[in-house]
Design a protein around this motif. Structure first.
Motif, PDB file in Angstrom:
ATOM      1  N   ARG A   8       8.813   0.694 -15.436  1.00 37.25           N
ATOM      2  CA  ARG A   8       7.506   0.089 -15.682  1.00 37.25           C
ATOM      3  C   ARG A   8       7.435  -0.491 -17.082  1.00 37.25           C
ATOM      4  NH1 ARG A   8       3.924  -2.455 -12.873  1.00 37.25           N
ATOM      5  NH2 ARG A   8       3.909  -3.885 -14.637  1.00 37.25           N
ATOM      6  N   ARG A   9       8.136   0.120 -18.039  1.00 32.95           N
ATOM      7  CA  ARG A   9       8.124  -0.399 -19.402  1.00 32.95           C
ATOM      8  C   ARG A   9       8.709  -1.800 -19.454  1.00 32.95           C
ATOM      9  NH1 ARG A   9      10.699  -1.784 -23.532  1.00 32.95           N
ATOM     10  NH2 ARG A   9      12.715  -1.577 -22.511  1.00 32.95           N
ATOM     11  N   ILE A  39       0.824  -1.204   0.000  1.00 33.87           N
ATOM     12  CA  ILE A  39       0.000   0.000   0.000  1.00 33.87           C
ATOM     13  C   ILE A  39       0.859   1.255   0.000  1.00 33.87           C
ATOM     14  CG2 ILE A  39      -1.758   1.276   1.299  1.00 33.87           C
ATOM     15  CD1 ILE A  39      -2.779  -1.400   2.331  1.00 33.87           C
ATOM     16  N   SER A  40       2.024   1.202   0.662  1.00 30.64           N
ATOM     17  CA  SER A  40       2.876   2.379   0.795  1.00 30.64           C
ATOM     18  C   SER A  40       3.916   2.498  -0.301  1.00 30.64           C
ATOM     19  CB  SER A  40       3.573   2.353   2.157  1.00 30.64           C
ATOM     20  OG  SER A  40       4.383   1.194   2.274  1.00 30.64           O
ATOM     21  N   VAL A  41       3.905   1.621  -1.291  1.00 33.21           N
ATOM     22  CA  VAL A  41       4.876   1.688  -2.376  1.00 33.21           C
ATOM     23  C   VAL A  41       4.557   2.890  -3.265  1.00 33.21           C
ATOM     24  CG1 VAL A  41       5.730   0.513  -4.434  1.00 33.21           C
ATOM     25  CG2 VAL A  41       5.312  -0.781  -2.349  1.00 33.21           C
ATOM     26  N   PRO A  42       5.556   3.698  -3.621  1.00 32.45           N
ATOM     27  CA  PRO A  42       5.303   4.836  -4.523  1.00 32.45           C
ATOM     28  C   PRO A  42       4.783   4.368  -5.876  1.00 32.45           C
ATOM     29  CG  PRO A  42       7.457   5.022  -3.452  1.00 32.45           C
ATOM     30  CD  PRO A  42       6.942   3.648  -3.141  1.00 32.45           C
ATOM     31  N   THR A  43       4.246   5.304  -6.644  1.00 26.91           N
ATOM     32  CA  THR A  43       3.754   4.992  -7.977  1.00 26.91           C
ATOM     33  C   THR A  43       4.923   4.674  -8.915  1.00 26.91           C
ATOM     34  OG1 THR A  43       3.833   7.282  -8.730  1.00 26.91           O
ATOM     35  CG2 THR A  43       1.805   6.553  -7.611  1.00 26.91           C
ATOM     36  N   ASP A  44       4.585   4.114 -10.067  1.00 24.46           N
ATOM     37  CA  ASP A  44       5.628   3.817 -11.049  1.00 24.46           C
ATOM     38  C   ASP A  44       6.410   5.063 -11.422  1.00 24.46           C
ATOM     39  OD1 ASP A  44       5.024   1.062 -11.254  1.00 24.46           O
ATOM     40  OD2 ASP A  44       3.379   1.481 -12.630  1.00 24.46           O
ATOM     41  N   GLY A  45       5.700   6.159 -11.667  1.00 25.38           N
ATOM     42  CA  GLY A  45       6.374   7.393 -12.037  1.00 25.38           C
ATOM     43  C   GLY A  45       7.303   7.890 -10.947  1.00 25.38           C
ATOM     44  N   GLU A  46       6.871   7.804  -9.695  1.00 28.44           N
ATOM     45  CA  GLU A  46       7.713   8.250  -8.582  1.00 28.44           C
ATOM     46  C   GLU A  46       8.941   7.363  -8.434  1.00 28.44           C
ATOM     47  OE1 GLU A  46       4.167  10.108  -5.750  1.00 28.44           O
ATOM     48  OE2 GLU A  46       4.781   8.004  -5.542  1.00 28.44           O
ATOM     49  N   LEU A  95       8.822  -3.938 -16.986  1.00 27.12           N
ATOM     50  CA  LEU A  95       7.890  -4.843 -16.321  1.00 27.12           C
ATOM     51  C   LEU A  95       6.757  -5.226 -17.262  1.00 27.12           C
ATOM     52  CD1 LEU A  95       9.532  -3.964 -13.824  1.00 27.12           C
ATOM     53  CD2 LEU A  95       7.379  -3.835 -12.555  1.00 27.12           C
ATOM     54  N   ASP A  96       6.234  -4.245 -18.007  1.00 27.53           N
ATOM     55  CA  ASP A  96       5.147  -4.533 -18.948  1.00 27.53           C
ATOM     56  C   ASP A  96       5.602  -5.478 -20.061  1.00 27.53           C
ATOM     57  OD1 ASP A  96       3.417  -2.938 -17.533  1.00 27.53           O
ATOM     58  OD2 ASP A  96       3.677  -1.180 -18.820  1.00 27.53           O
ATOM     59  N   GLU A  97       6.795  -5.224 -20.622  1.00 30.16           N
ATOM     60  CA  GLU A  97       7.283  -6.098 -21.685  1.00 30.16           C
ATOM     61  C   GLU A  97       7.573  -7.494 -21.154  1.00 30.16           C
ATOM     62  OE1 GLU A  97      10.592  -6.278 -25.307  1.00 30.16           O
ATOM     63  OE2 GLU A  97      10.633  -4.605 -23.869  1.00 30.16           O
ATOM     64  N   SER A  98       8.053  -7.597 -19.926  1.00 29.14           N
ATOM     65  CA  SER A  98       8.283  -8.905 -19.323  1.00 29.14           C
ATOM     66  C   SER A  98       6.972  -9.659 -19.156  1.00 29.14           C
ATOM     67  CB  SER A  98       8.984  -8.737 -17.967  1.00 29.14           C
ATOM     68  OG  SER A  98      10.263  -8.153 -18.119  1.00 29.14           O
ATOM     69  N   GLU A  99       5.904  -8.960 -18.771  1.00 30.03           N
ATOM     70  CA  GLU A  99       4.598  -9.601 -18.689  1.00 30.03           C
ATOM     71  C   GLU A  99       4.194 -10.180 -20.038  1.00 30.03           C
ATOM     72  OE1 GLU A  99       2.439  -6.940 -15.162  1.00 30.03           O
ATOM     73  OE2 GLU A  99       1.824  -6.756 -17.257  1.00 30.03           O
ATOM     74  N   ARG A 100       4.415  -9.420 -21.103  1.00 26.03           N
ATOM     75  CA  ARG A 100       4.041  -9.906 -22.435  1.00 26.03           C
ATOM     76  C   ARG A 100       4.849 -11.138 -22.818  1.00 26.03           C
ATOM     77  NH1 ARG A 100       4.170  -4.250 -23.638  1.00 26.03           N
ATOM     78  NH2 ARG A 100       6.118  -4.482 -24.824  1.00 26.03           N
ATOM     79  N   LEU A 101       6.142 -11.150 -22.492  1.00 26.39           N
ATOM     80  CA  LEU A 101       6.970 -12.314 -22.801  1.00 26.39           C
ATOM     81  C   LEU A 101       6.475 -13.548 -22.053  1.00 26.39           C
ATOM     82  CD1 LEU A 101      10.565 -10.765 -22.756  1.00 26.39           C
ATOM     83  CD2 LEU A 101       9.241 -11.447 -24.756  1.00 26.39           C
ATOM     84  N   LEU A 102       6.113 -13.394 -20.798  1.00 24.46           N
ATOM     85  CA  LEU A 102       5.620 -14.528 -20.029  1.00 24.46           C
ATOM     86  C   LEU A 102       4.271 -15.004 -20.543  1.00 24.46           C
ATOM     87  CD1 LEU A 102       6.637 -13.358 -16.441  1.00 24.46           C
ATOM     88  CD2 LEU A 102       7.669 -15.212 -17.754  1.00 24.46           C
ATOM     89  N   ARG A 103       3.396 -14.070 -20.891  1.00 28.29           N
ATOM     90  CA  ARG A 103       2.083 -14.471 -21.406  1.00 28.29           C
ATOM     91  C   ARG A 103       2.195 -15.162 -22.759  1.00 28.29           C
ATOM     92  NH1 ARG A 103      -0.168  -9.617 -18.750  1.00 28.29           N
ATOM     93  NH2 ARG A 103       0.408  -8.341 -20.539  1.00 28.29           N
ATOM     94  N   ALA A 104       3.266 -14.897 -23.500  1.00 27.47           N
ATOM     95  CA  ALA A 104       3.433 -15.509 -24.826  1.00 27.47           C
ATOM     96  C   ALA A 104       3.820 -16.975 -24.744  1.00 27.47           C
ATOM     97  CB  ALA A 104       4.477 -14.741 -25.636  1.00 27.47           C
ATOM     98  N   THR A 105       4.266 -17.446 -23.574  1.00 26.58           N
ATOM     99  CA  THR A 105       4.586 -18.855 -23.436  1.00 26.58           C
ATOM    100  C   THR A 105       3.296 -19.660 -23.367  1.00 26.58           C
ATOM    101  OG1 THR A 105       4.619 -18.810 -21.019  1.00 26.58           O
ATOM    102  CG2 THR A 105       6.670 -18.264 -22.160  1.00 26.58           C
ATOM    103  N   ARG A 106       3.354 -20.902 -23.784  1.00 29.69           N
ATOM    104  CA  ARG A 106       2.150 -21.734 -23.818  1.00 29.69           C
ATOM    105  C   ARG A 106       1.908 -22.457 -22.498  1.00 29.69           C
ATOM    106  NH1 ARG A 106       2.182 -25.490 -28.863  1.00 29.69           N
ATOM    107  NH2 ARG A 106       0.074 -25.872 -28.083  1.00 29.69           N
ATOM    108  N   TYR A 107       2.882 -22.434 -21.598  1.00 32.39           N
ATOM    109  CA  TYR A 107       2.712 -23.128 -20.331  1.00 32.39           C
ATOM    110  C   TYR A 107       2.291 -22.196 -19.191  1.00 32.39           C
ATOM    111  CZ  TYR A 107       7.615 -21.636 -20.333  1.00 32.39           C
ATOM    112  OH  TYR A 107       8.766 -20.911 -20.454  1.00 32.39           O
TER     113      TYR A 107
END
Length: 570
Positions: A121-122, A54-61, A124-136
């Motif tokens: 954050r960029r 809850i106390s973690v700053p925003t991505d921009g911060e 992190l977002d691209e890493s999410e896409r790489l993980l979602r692209a796997t079939r497992y």
């Protein structure tokens, strides 16, 4: 993307020493899930929320303060969520116990950051896409969870799917039946290795195939791909080792591949095989590439390589005319390539999948490649070999999306164009509500002086669902599809997602056809379809059950076409 944070943190369990026991013990569950492996739809990923988050700053911060990444935690959820009473039953508990979870180190290897890197954050977002692209993995979510003294800890939350899939497939489209069986492990011992043994009786041939894929060889970005097929009309082999441009900021790539094929190719006339010839081909290629990385939202890459492409064609019988046999070709050419990709993506649901996170490319992507085949290197001709592609995505307001893609391939030899094929596709999505979607697509093909083995066909297997397979032929084609899609909230047995569609197709071919197929102009059909999906396996397909009614054409076409097939998209 909706994210619920109501699941308590679960402890990662070691799988060392249990792999062999589980492989021997989980056969009863294979078939319980294997016959349900029909789609990429399913439960929502539910990363836990810690109080300190809850106390973690925003991505921009975090980015402005030059925070660095500290600890990377991995929360890999099992196939079934036992905290949900609807999934806490004996079968699903047994499934989770027998399932070999993806190793946390494999997940960490695939992300684009490590401890000590600047928080982005960029990335992190691209890493999410790489993980979602796997079939497992079904889904992925990466968030900061703790921050102190300029150091931010992040959590990677993923969800496994059932990766060992015995599949029985049956399809019927345009009056032709296909069937097959496969035993596929997409995540061998939790290491992301794919191994598949399959049999398929298709429209043109029977295929018995063995595939191997390790996309993180020895814990690196190297990919090793190998396949062997013993077919009813010949064989196919392929071996490739490469390091691709795996991320937008990747600085180099390189690799080599070898493939050869021996098979019988058909020429179609009104959906029936009119003529056949044997094709023997061999392809060898090596390439390397460099990039300056991602700069101002764009990644530019330069590639160069050398390609050997040999093809031999023979009639099946000396009594048959050789006029319908393609010309032998020996092409040997160095080439140079260029790519430019924009970093611009959006996240959606219920477009081409059912209740699954979809990464939609909304930027611009350009590719071009030019080579010169010369007799000085052993080719049988001097020719320019060219290839180009372009993709563009548009967000047309809060509910509408348009994507456009084109690809061009061909040669220039003896002062004229050869085997030129330009293909384009446009797709439009309008979200009427969270569950109702209007979809429309336009596909076109333009060919000029095509090699004989490259027929431009249109029929029940290529989007004109009310007509036989490969029913019309030419060197040019256009097809439109309009669908009203509905994504229900029905979730039978906590295995299937259900959707439906009402559709209209129209299309035609025209231009040169070596078999002079009768052309019936614009053909149209209407129909209704059922879509079934399952998030619990990684086969990555959706079952289509359609009834299509042709509106044109000769009277010998069936009044109703029944189609049963699996596809990657809705």
């Amino acid at each position: 993307m909706n994210r619920n944070y109501d699941r308590p943190e679960k402890r990662l369990r070691s799988i060392v020493g249990r792999s062999a026991r589980r492989l021997l013990s989980r056969w009863p569950i294979y078939f319980a899930l294997g016959f349900c492996t029909c789609a990429d739809a399913g439960p929502e990923l539910r990363p836990p929320l810690l109080l300190e988050q809850i106390s973690v700053p925003t991505d921009g911060e975090l980015e402005r303060s030059a925070a660095v990444i500290g600890e990377i935690e991995v929360e890999n959820q099992d196939v079934f969520d036992l905290s949900d009473p609807r999934e806490n039953n004996a079968l699903f508990r047994l499934t989770n116990r027998l399932h070999i979870e993806t190793r946390p180190e494999l997940i960490v290897q695939q992300v684009l950051f490590k401890p000590g890197d600047r928080y982005s954050r960029r990335l992190l977002d691209e890493s999410e896409r790489l993980l979602r692209a796997t079939r497992y993995l079904y889904d992925a979510d990466i968030v900061p969870i703790r921050y102190a003294n300029g150091v931010v800890d992040v959590r990677i939350t993923t969800k496994d799917v059932w990766s060992l899939n015995p599949g029985v497939s049956y399809g019927r489209s345009g009056g032709k039946t296909t069937k097959g069986f496969e035993l596929e492990e997409q995540n061998l011992f939790g290491r992301g290795i794919g191994l598949t043994v399959s049999y398929k009786s298709g429209i043109d041939r029977e295929v018995r195939k063995l595939d191997y894929a390790d996309r993180h060889l020895l814990g690196t970005r190297l990919q090793l791909l190998a396949s062997y097929a013993n077919n009813s009309d010949g064989s196919e082999e392929r071996l490739a080792l490469e390091r691709p441009f795996y991320a937008l900021d990747a600085r180099w790539a390189g690799g080599a591949q070898f493939a050869q094929r021996d098979r019988i190719d058909p020429l179609y006339r009104l959906g029936e095989v009119e003529y056949q010839f044997r094709e023997r081909s061999r392809l060898a290629e090596a390439f390397a590439g460099v990039s300056s990385g991602l700069q101002q939202g764009w990644a530019q890459r330069w590639l160069w390589g050398l390609t050997l492409d040999q093809r031999r064609f023979d009639p099946l019988s000396t009594a048959l005319s050789t006029l319908l046999v393609p010309e032998d070709r020996d092409l040997v050419y160095p080439w140079i390539g260029w790519e430019m990709t924009q970093d611009q993506y959006d996240v959606s649901r219920n477009h081409d999948q059912i209740e699954r996170t979809e990464d939609v490319f909304l930027g611009t992507r350009l590719q071009a490649r030019l080579g010169y085949s010369t007799t000085a290197l052993g080719a049988d001709r001097n020719a320019l070999i060219y290839r180009a592609a372009a993709d563009r995505g548009f967000k047309l307001g809060p509910r509408a999306t348009l994507t456009i893609a084109s690809a061009l391939n061909g040669r220039w030899e003896n002062s004229h164009s050869a085997d030129l094929l330009l293909e384009s596709r446009a797709r439009y999505y309008f979200e009427q509500t969270d569950r109702w979607l209007f979809f429309a697509s336009l596909d076109t093909s333009y060919g000029d002086n095509l090699d004989l083995e490259h027929q431009v066909l249109l029929g029940g297997d290529s989007g004109l669902r009310g007509y036989p397979v490969n029913y019309q032929a030419g060197d040019k084609r256009a097809r439109i599809t309009v669908e009203q899609r509905y994504f229900t909230d029905w979730y039978p047995f906590r295995l299937f997602r259900v959707g439906g569609a009402i559709f209209f197709d129209a299309g035609r071919t025209w231009g040169d056809d070596p078999l002079n197929t009768p052309n019936y102009g614009v053909l149209k059909d209407v129909g209704i379809g059922l879509r079934l999906g399952n998030s619990r396996s990684g086969l990555g397909s959706i079952i289509h059950i359609d009834l299509a009614f042709p509106l044109d054409g000769p009277s010998d076409i069936d009044n109703v076409q029944f189609l049963l097939e699996t596809r990657r998209e809705f």
